[in-house]
Design an enzyme around this catalytic site. Structure first.
Site, short mmCIF file in Angstrom:
data_model
loop_
_atom_site.label_atom_id
_atom_site.label_comp_id
_atom_site.label_asym_id
_atom_site.label_seq_id
_atom_site.Cartn_x
_atom_site.Cartn_y
_atom_site.Cartn_z
N ARG A 194 7.98 1.71 -3.58
CA ARG A 194 8.16 3.00 -4.26
C ARG A 194 7.19 4.00 -3.66
NH1 ARG A 194 11.49 4.92 -7.87
NH2 ARG A 194 9.82 5.93 -9.01
N HIS B 19 1.14 -1.92 5.56
CA HIS B 19 2.34 -1.36 6.19
C HIS B 19 2.64 -2.17 7.45
CE1 HIS B 19 5.26 1.71 7.35
NE2 HIS B 19 4.73 1.67 8.56
N GLU C 105 0.30 -10.60 8.28
CA GLU C 105 -0.04 -9.86 7.04
C GLU C 105 -0.73 -10.78 6.04
OE1 GLU C 105 3.04 -7.50 5.20
OE2 GLU C 105 3.97 -7.14 7.13
N LEU D 277 4.73 6.81 -4.42
CA LEU D 277 3.99 7.18 -5.63
C LEU D 277 3.73 8.69 -5.64
CD1 LEU D 277 1.62 4.13 -5.43
CD2 LEU D 277 3.25 4.56 -7.28
N GLU E 41 -0.15 11.56 1.62
CA GLU E 41 0.77 11.58 2.76
C GLU E 41 1.19 10.14 3.07
OE1 GLU E 41 -0.84 13.44 6.22
OE2 GLU E 41 1.06 13.37 7.32
N SER F 149 5.18 -12.11 -1.17
CA SER F 149 4.47 -13.10 -0.33
C SER F 149 3.06 -12.63 -0.01
CB SER F 149 5.26 -13.38 0.95
OG SER F 149 5.25 -12.27 1.81
C1 GRF Z 1 7.47 -6.98 4.14
O1 GRF Z 1 8.35 -6.27 5.00
C2 GRF Z 1 6.07 -6.63 4.53
O2 GRF Z 1 5.98 -6.39 5.92
C3 GRF Z 1 5.80 -5.37 3.77
O3 GRF Z 1 6.54 -5.47 2.55
C4 GRF Z 1 7.63 -6.40 2.75
C5 GRF Z 1 7.70 -7.47 1.68
O4 GRF Z 1 6.44 -8.06 1.54
N1 GRF Z 1 4.41 -5.22 3.50
P1 GRF Z 1 6.17 -9.14 0.34
O5 GRF Z 1 6.72 -10.47 0.81
O6 GRF Z 1 6.92 -8.65 -0.90
O7 GRF Z 1 4.69 -9.17 0.16
#
Ligand code: GRF
Length: 192
Positions: free
Chosen positions: A94, A112, A177, A96, A146, A12
């Site tokens: 993942r 995040h 986000e 990295l 980190e 998303s």
């Molecule tokens: C969500 O928990 C978002 O907060 C974090 O990654 C997860 C999935 O995001 N950034 P998306 O819908 O795959 O972009």
């Protein structure tokens, strides 16, 4: 300026960035475009969205690689043909390797779902609620070796409501986000 976006699932955040690039005319204004969407999960739903928007996609399952380094090398090999000015981690689940992070240092960003430096790692919404936080949110930061600790580019804040569950808070944060990430990337493009 090619942008490559890495996803693991719904994508998303990737979709919000793709829409912002189209609606914000990033190609005309900044010479920027989303060149590819890559995933560590071939079944990631976001890959369908990317293909529908005419964006190149590739997927490689980390299960097919013996080591983290081998997977990261394959990922880099899929990224390199696009010569990215910016590599965007968007729901990419993942960790990295240092070698990969160093290769893209300075042009590798992540989103995040917490107000870093609070709550790096997983289950951020549950932890914020359990800690009694009155606010929560999301952070766009540069990726460093980190985990969840690189220089912060931008943040968005949401209220934590008394009856919030991790799910209701996650939904409120995710909505922000989708505003924050495109805004942060456009800011990065403006700064050239
Ligand atoms: C969500 O928990 C978002 O907060 C974090 O990654 C997860 C999935 O995001 N950034 P998306 O819908 O795959 O972009």
């Amino acid at each position: 300026k090619n942008i490559v976006i890495l996803i693991s699932g719904e994508g998303s955040n990737m979709a919000a960035i793709v829409r912002a690039a189209e609606e914000g005319r990033w190609t005309e204004r900044f010479g920027a475009r989303v060149a590819a969407v890559l995933s560590n999960r071939p079944e990631a739903a976001g890959l369908v969205f990317a293909r529908e928007h005419g964006i190149a996609t590739a997927a490689m399952s980390h299960k097919d690689f013996a080591t983290r380094e081998a997977f990261d090398a394959a990922l880099a090999a899929a990224i390199e043909p696009h010569a990215p000015a910016l590599v965007v981690l968007a729901g990419f689940m993942r960790i990295l390797t240092p070698g990969f992070v160093e290769r893209y240092a300075g042009r590798l960003i992540n989103i995040h779902p917490s107000l870093l430096p609070a709550f790096p790692g997983l289950n951020t919404h549950q932890r914020a609620i359990e800690a009694g936080c009155r606010v929560a949110g999301a952070t766009v930061h540069q990726v460093t070796v980190e985990l969840d600790h690189g220089p912060i580019l931008d943040q968005a804040v949401v209220p934590v409501l008394a009856d919030d569950t991790p799910a209701t808070l996650a939904e409120r944060v995710l909505t922000q986000e989708h505003r924050l990430y495109p805004r942060a990337i456009e800011g990065w493009l403006r700064r050239g």
